[in-house]
Scaffold this active site. Structure first.
Site, PDB file in Angstrom:
ATOM      1  N   LYS A   1       0.295  -9.381   0.907  1.00  0.00           N
ATOM      2  CA  LYS A   1       1.176 -10.371   1.522  1.00  0.00           C
ATOM      3  C   LYS A   1       1.434 -11.454   0.466  1.00  0.00           C
ATOM      4  O   LYS A   1       0.521 -11.792  -0.277  1.00  0.00           O
ATOM      5  CB  LYS A   1       0.511 -11.010   2.745  1.00  0.00           C
ATOM      6  CG  LYS A   1       0.163 -10.037   3.879  1.00  0.00           C
ATOM      7  CD  LYS A   1      -0.692 -10.733   4.948  1.00  0.00           C
ATOM      8  CE  LYS A   1      -1.183  -9.767   6.008  1.00  0.00           C
ATOM      9  NZ  LYS A   1      -2.078 -10.414   6.984  1.00  0.00           N
TER      10      LYS A   1
ATOM     11  N   ASP B   1      -8.109 -13.458   9.218  1.00  0.00           N
ATOM     12  CA  ASP B   1      -8.564 -14.807   8.865  1.00  0.00           C
ATOM     13  C   ASP B   1      -7.561 -15.859   9.301  1.00  0.00           C
ATOM     14  O   ASP B   1      -6.380 -15.794   8.945  1.00  0.00           O
ATOM     15  CB  ASP B   1      -8.794 -14.903   7.347  1.00  0.00           C
ATOM     16  CG  ASP B   1      -9.987 -14.078   6.901  1.00  0.00           C
ATOM     17  OD1 ASP B   1     -11.097 -14.318   7.409  1.00  0.00           O
ATOM     18  OD2 ASP B   1      -9.810 -13.182   6.053  1.00  0.00           O
TER      19      ASP B   1
ATOM     20  N   ASP C   1      -3.082 -10.432  12.077  1.00  0.00           N
ATOM     21  CA  ASP C   1      -3.843 -10.887  10.914  1.00  0.00           C
ATOM     22  C   ASP C   1      -5.264 -11.202  11.380  1.00  0.00           C
ATOM     23  O   ASP C   1      -5.525 -11.349  12.579  1.00  0.00           O
ATOM     24  CB  ASP C   1      -3.155 -12.134  10.338  1.00  0.00           C
ATOM     25  CG  ASP C   1      -3.938 -12.762   9.211  1.00  0.00           C
ATOM     26  OD1 ASP C   1      -4.314 -12.037   8.276  1.00  0.00           O
ATOM     27  OD2 ASP C   1      -4.198 -13.970   9.285  1.00  0.00           O
TER      28      ASP C   1
END
Length: 222
Positions: free
Chosen positions: A145, A20, A18
Site C-alpha cells: 500500500k 493495524d 486492514d
C-alpha cells in the site's frame, strides 16, 4: 473530515479489513520500534511516524532513505518484523473490533494487511481477535500500500468485483490503496479523517452490519 453525525448506509458484497489501526491498536509498539529506528538513522521521529503507518516496512524505508539500496531495506525490514512480532506490549483491539468481526462470521470478508503472517497472527492474538479465513499479507503481494494490489487480490480471492467491496482503513496509504482499487473506503479513527475516506468513524462501535436476502451486506456507519 469529522466523524459522521448521522448513520450512512452502504451496500457491499464483501468487506476488506486492514489490521493495524483498524482492528488492532498497535500504535504503542509501532511508536517504540520506529522511533528507535529513526534515532539510529539520524531522522526526526515525528517525521518518520507520518510515513510508516499502512506501508510495509521496507516501503517506508524507501521513502525515508531514498538513496539506500533495496537489499539493505529488505534486510532491515526483516529485523524490524522480528522485533515487532516479539513485542506485543500494549497491543489491544480497536473498540468494537471483536463484535464487528463476530458479525461478519458468515459474510464475505478478508484481512488485507501490510504485516506478514507472523506479525498479523501475533497482533490479532494479542488483541484477542479471530483471524479471518481469507488473509492477504505482506507475503501475498509484490507491492505495498498505497498500491491497490492487496485489496484487488482480496476481492479476487472472495470472488467479488472490486466495485462491490467496502474497505476499512486508518492510514493515508491504505485509504489511497482502497480508492485506487475502485472501492468505497470507511476510515477508522483520527488518522483516517485526514485522508478523506468516503465515510469516517471514531472506532468500530459505530458500525453495524446486516445481511440481506439478496446476499449483499448492508452497513450502517456513523
Amino acid at each position: 473530515m469529522t466523524a459522521t453525525a448521522a448513520p450512512t448506509v452502504l451496500t457491499a458484497r464483501a468487506l476488506l479489513l486492514d489490521m493495524d489501526g483498524t482492528l488492532v491498536n498497535s500504535d504503542a509498539v509501532v511508536e517504540r520500534i520506529w522511533r528507535r529506528w529513526a534515532e539510529r538513522h539520524g531522522l526526526v521521529g515525528d517525521e518518520v511516524m507520518k510515513v510508516v503507518h499502512g506501508r510495509q516496512g521496507h516501503a517506508s524505508m524507501a521513502v525515508l532513505l531514498p538513496a539506500r539500496p533495496v537489499e539493505q531495506n529488505l534486510a532491515d525490514n526483516a529485523r524490524m518484523l522480528a522485533e515487532e512480532t516479539a513485542d506485543t506490549d500494549g497491543v489491544v483491539e480497536i473498540p468494537g473490533a471483536a463484535a464487528f468481526l463476530a458479525s461478519l462470521r458468515d459474510l464475505p470478508h478478508a484481512l488485507v494487511t501490510s504485516a506478514d503472517v507472523a506479525l498479523s497472527t501475533a497482533r490479532m492474538n494479542a488483541a484477542g481477535l479471530p483471524l479471518p479465513e481469507v488473509r492477504v499479507t505482506a507475503e501475498s503481494v509484490g507491492a505495498s500500500k498505497p498500491d491497490p494490489e492487496g485489496f484487488l487480490k482480496g476481492a479476487a480471492e472472495l470472488g467479488v468485483d472490486p466495485a462491490d467491496c467496502v474497505v476499512f482503513e486508518d492510514s493515508g496509504a491504505g485509504i489511497a490503496a482502497g480508492r485506487s482499487a475502485g472501492m468505497t473506503v470507511v476510515g477508522v479513527g483520527p488518522r483516517a479523517g485526514r485522508h478523506e475516506p468516503d465515510v469516517v468513524v471514531p472506532d468500530l462501535t459505530h458500525v453495524r452490519v446486516e445481511a440481506t436476502a439478496d446476499g449483499t451486506v448492508r452497513l450502517y456507519v456513523g
